[in-house]
Design an enzyme around this catalytic site. Structure first.
Site, PDB file in Angstrom:
ATOM      1  N   GLY A   9      47.388  -4.566  -8.759  1.00 36.10           N
ATOM      2  CA  GLY A   9      46.961  -4.586  -7.359  1.00 36.10           C
ATOM      3  C   GLY A   9      47.517  -3.388  -6.608  1.00 36.10           C
ATOM      4  O   GLY A   9      48.466  -3.519  -5.836  1.00 36.10           O
ATOM      5  N   GLY A  11      47.095  -1.830  -3.935  1.00 39.01           N
ATOM      6  CA  GLY A  11      46.684  -1.716  -2.532  1.00 39.01           C
ATOM      7  C   GLY A  11      47.836  -1.198  -1.697  1.00 39.01           C
ATOM      8  O   GLY A  11      48.672  -0.415  -2.179  1.00 39.01           O
ATOM      9  N   GLY A  14      51.309  -2.528  -3.326  1.00 31.90           N
ATOM     10  CA  GLY A  14      51.441  -2.113  -4.725  1.00 31.90           C
ATOM     11  C   GLY A  14      51.324  -0.604  -4.893  1.00 31.90           C
ATOM     12  O   GLY A  14      52.102   0.014  -5.635  1.00 31.90           O
ATOM     13  N   LYS A 178      60.362 -14.219   8.034  1.00 35.85           N
ATOM     14  CA  LYS A 178      59.133 -13.414   7.975  1.00 35.85           C
ATOM     15  C   LYS A 178      57.917 -14.296   8.223  1.00 35.85           C
ATOM     16  O   LYS A 178      56.980 -13.907   8.926  1.00 35.85           O
ATOM     17  CB  LYS A 178      59.054 -12.742   6.596  1.00 35.85           C
ATOM     18  N   ASN A 182      55.423 -13.701  11.264  1.00 35.97           N
ATOM     19  CA  ASN A 182      53.998 -13.522  10.961  1.00 35.97           C
ATOM     20  C   ASN A 182      53.135 -14.542  11.694  1.00 35.97           C
ATOM     21  O   ASN A 182      51.997 -14.250  12.069  1.00 35.97           O
ATOM     22  CB  ASN A 182      53.746 -13.675   9.451  1.00 35.97           C
ATOM     23  N   SER A 247      48.092  -7.195  10.153  1.00 33.76           N
ATOM     24  CA  SER A 247      47.183  -7.217   9.000  1.00 33.76           C
ATOM     25  C   SER A 247      46.127  -8.320   9.135  1.00 33.76           C
ATOM     26  O   SER A 247      44.984  -8.149   8.708  1.00 33.76           O
ATOM     27  CB  SER A 247      47.962  -7.383   7.701  1.00 33.76           C
ATOM     28  N   GLU A 259      44.714 -14.393   4.746  1.00 35.04           N
ATOM     29  CA  GLU A 259      45.745 -15.189   4.049  1.00 35.04           C
ATOM     30  C   GLU A 259      46.195 -16.364   4.931  1.00 35.04           C
ATOM     31  O   GLU A 259      47.392 -16.563   5.147  1.00 35.04           O
ATOM     32  CB  GLU A 259      46.937 -14.289   3.704  1.00 35.04           C
TER      33      GLU A 259
END
Ligand SMILES: NC(=O)c1ccc[n+]([C@@H]2O[C@H](COP(=O)([O-])OP(=O)(O)OC[C@H]3O[C@@H](n4cnc5c(N)ncnc54)[C@H](OP(=O)(O)O)[C@@H]3O)[C@@H](O)[C@H]2O)c1
Length: 291
Positions: A9, A11, A14, A178, A182, A247, A259
């Site tokens: 991955g 992206g 990664g 986190k 988020n 994001s 997500e």
């Protein structure tokens, strides 16, 4: 012998980690497992552009066992990426560093690799994809992992690079913190407005409530988060440049999957299990669509 590393991955996270790791020397010990192939890894950073010629595979038939898999796909792609790549990449000693947001790193890999060989992480690494194999890192970043022998070995992969790896004895607190920070980002994504949304009527209260629910669920799970976190998150949003995106907002605007389950569904599920009400996080799931 240098450990062999496969990044599954390539992206934002990664690709950024692979580009930094590749600066340590001839990239013979690094292989990238991509869904969308590309030729050269390019990372733009505030300090300049890093380029790396590394082996890039798009067919698992060409993959061989490695010492470390850095699994950096989105949470909703973990099972499919694991099914596709791990049979070829896993040897008896291979460790998998799970580079996702959320709490459920090992659970997402259940049935693919034993939990004891999964190293969870927190990524403080603001980055984005420009195109296949081309990433932009916006600010200096770091990773946090738990303590222990695997964490030491993982940290050694990034020694001498610009990616510090913190071995955190209070890793669970970092993980939940986190998640809580988020959680507030959903307000931007729901209202389709960047950081300036905090000044809109009711938005700061929604942020506080989302974070407070996460703090309460964490406490029910035995993890005490820093005092005053909801207010600190709102203050952070007020201090951010008004056009700063997150994001979730970027993914929603781009029509990409979100997500939501890993970031909000988990709070709702654990809240239910522990009798902690989580109406604001449930509303995010309803509006933005946890699967
Ligand atoms: N970006 C950030 O600033 C940031 C910060 C902290 C935490 N995180 C977390 O880090 C995790 C990764 O996010 P990201 O932003 O790096 O996501 P991303 O930019 O969307 O990258 C995901 C990569 O995974 C690839 N992929 C998907 N399925 C694959 C498969 N079966 N085989 C090989 N590659 C596959 C995608 O390939 P395609 O090119 O084909 O789509 C893409 O290159 C998420 O949990 C995110 O929440 C991100």
């Amino acid at each position: 012998m240098r450990p062999r590393v496969a990044v599954v991955g390539p992206g934002a996270i990664g690709g950024t980690l692979a580009a930094h790791r590749a600066q340590r020397g001839p990239a013979l010990d690094l292989v990238i497992c991509a869904r969308t192939p590309f030729d050269t890894l390019v990372l733009d950073t505030p300090e300049g552009t890093l380029r790396a010629q590394v082996e890039i595979l798009s067919d698992p038939a060409a993959a061989r066992p490695v010492d470390w898999v850095l699994l950096a796909v989105k949470t909703y792609d973990v099972a499919e990426a694991a099914r596709r790549w791990l049979p070829a990449l896993l040897g008896p000693e291979t460790r998998v560093a799970a580079l996702q947001n959320g709490l459920e790193h090992a659970a997402l890999l259940e049935g693919h690799v034993p939990a004891a060989r999964v190293l969870p992480s927190v990524q403080m690494l603001p980055a984005e994809r420009v195109g296949p194999g081309h990433l932009r890192q916006r600010r200096p970043g770091a990773l946090s992992v738990p303590t222990g022998a695997d964490a030491d070995a993982f940290a050694a992969l990034f020694e001498g690079t610009a990616i510090p790896v913190h071995r955190d004895p209070a890793f669970e607190v970092a993980l939940w913190t986190k998640l809580a920070v988020n959680a507030a980002g959903a307000v931007s994504a729901m209202r389709l407005e960047p950081a300036r949304v905090v000044h809109a009527p009711g938005a700061a209260d929604e942020m506080r409530a989302l974070v407070a629910e996460c703090v309460a669920v964490a406490r029910a799970c035995g993890v005490e988060l820093p005092a005053g976190l909801p207010e600190r998150v709102v203050e952070g949003a007020r201090a951010a440049p008004p056009e700063t995106s997150n994001s979730l907002l970027a993914d929603r605007r781009a029509g990409r999957p979100l997500e939501i389950d890993a970031r909000h569904g988990v709070i709702v599920r654990l809240g239910l299990a522990h009798g902690v009400p989580t109406p604001e996080n449930a509303r995010v799931c309803a509006v933005l669509g946890a699967p």
